[in-house]
Design an enzyme around this catalytic site. Structure first.
Site, PDB file in Angstrom:
ATOM      1  N   TYR A  69       0.857  -1.180   0.000  1.00 57.82           N
ATOM      2  CA  TYR A  69       0.000   0.000   0.000  1.00 57.82           C
ATOM      3  C   TYR A  69       0.900   1.240   0.000  1.00 57.82           C
ATOM      4  O   TYR A  69       1.284   1.754   1.043  1.00 57.82           O
ATOM      5  CB  TYR A  69      -0.886   0.042   1.243  1.00 57.82           C
ATOM      6  CG  TYR A  69      -2.040  -0.930   1.283  1.00 57.82           C
ATOM      7  CD1 TYR A  69      -2.316  -1.785   0.226  1.00 57.82           C
ATOM      8  CD2 TYR A  69      -2.878  -0.985   2.390  1.00 57.82           C
ATOM      9  CE1 TYR A  69      -3.378  -2.667   0.279  1.00 57.82           C
ATOM     10  CE2 TYR A  69      -3.948  -1.857   2.447  1.00 57.82           C
ATOM     11  CZ  TYR A  69      -4.193  -2.699   1.395  1.00 57.82           C
ATOM     12  OH  TYR A  69      -5.256  -3.569   1.454  1.00 57.82           O
ATOM     13  N   GLY A 221     -17.164  -0.741  -3.716  1.00 58.96           N
ATOM     14  CA  GLY A 221     -17.941  -1.431  -4.729  1.00 58.96           C
ATOM     15  C   GLY A 221     -17.145  -1.633  -6.004  1.00 58.96           C
ATOM     16  O   GLY A 221     -15.958  -1.962  -5.982  1.00 58.96           O
TER      17      GLY A 221
END
Length: 301
Positions: A69, A221
């Protein structure tokens, strides 16, 4: 709904092995920029550090991160270390190993089993810790995870890792891993706008066995690593209006309603969004609202 005084305690707790965590945690992916990885622009360092400290103030005791990350300027692990070390008692930091990004940010070949110790030690170095609370093996498409998971089990026996999880797996991989070492949680993609029978089956198995289920991209999503989705079904919008809540809060609440073993790890680099995300743990959906949301989900692909 009011968000200012709501803490992570409102969502209740769940035990990952011998570690108790609030069911609303924090995903560190979005700390590094306006979108994850090499997408978007790098974050403001001071704001990211403020978000982490605010999360702990709000009772968040479960942070999900990874050495991969990072953006052009920011590393999630380094930000966590700078913001929170020395770490408060009870704070659980989970990380993932397997995928690899080079210094330019390009994805490289995923780790071989004999390289996983290097991945674990890099997370230890970046976080400034002598052991990792929880490490997920992130499957990168391999048919069997036995050899990779076995390598992590050896690191657990050596004391570098306290608990193990698996990520991006099929139901058959859970049994494969459990034959080697205990699995305290599974982290798979799971969202209100993503109908997935295989993910539903994994959720069911974890629930039956008391294993934590930690969905990723539950708020993002289909936007995935690019950030929270702006495409909300009419059912989500209607439930949000009924509660005076945001669509993201409804998505987090729906996630938590999937079972007492389900943990949410919404991520953000925005302090206001953080407060809203944590407050979503207090949102209680009615059976009719859940039925409406579940019906909408069944029509997604």
């Amino acid at each position: 709904m009011t968000s200012e005084t709501i803490t992570a305690d409102a969502a209740g707790t769940f035990r990952l092995g011998d570690l108790s965590v609030s069911r609303v945690g924090f995903g560190a992916m979005r700390l590094t920029g306006s979108a994850a990885f090499h997408h978007g622009t790098p974050s403001d360092r001071n704001r990211s550090i403020a978000v982490l400290r605010k999360a702990v103030e709000l009772g968040v005791d479960h942070i999900d991160t990874a050495a991969f990350y990072f953006s052009a300027l920011r590393s999630a692990n380094e930000l966590i270390n700078s913001a929170l070390a020395p770490y408060p008692d009870g704070l659980v930091i989970a990380t993932k190993v397997g995928p690899f990004r080079d210094y330019a940010g390009d994805w490289g070949t995923s780790a071989r089993p004999d390289q996983l110790r290097g991945h674990v030690e890099e997370n230890l170095r970046q976080l400034g810790r002598d052991h990792l609370d929880l490490v997920y093996l992130r499957r990168m498409g391999q048919d069997s995870i036995a050899e990779h998971f076995g390598a992590l089990a050896e690191l657990r026996e050596a004391g570098l890792v306290r608990h193990l999880g698996i990520s991006a797996v099929e139901p058959r991989h859970l049994a494969e891993a459990q034959a080697i070492a205990p699995v305290v949680c599974v982290q798979n993609r799971y969202a209100l706008d993503r109908s997935d029978p295989e993910a539903d089956e994994m959720l069911r198995r974890c629930g039956e066995q008391g294993i934590g289920f930690v969905p990723f991209y539950a708020v993002a999503g289909e936007a995935a690593e690019r950030g929270a989705t702006a495409a909300h079904d009419d059912a989500v919008l209607a439930v949000a209006r009924a509660h005076g809540a945001s669509p993201a809060q409804v998505r987090i609440a729906w996630t938590l309603h999937q079972g007492p073993n389900v943990l949410a790890i919404p991520g953000t680099g925005n302090p206001d969004h953080l407060t809203e995300n944590v407050a979503a743990g207090s949102l209680r959906l009615t059976p009719d609202e859940l039925a409406r949301l579940n019906g909408a989900r069944e029509h997604t692909g």
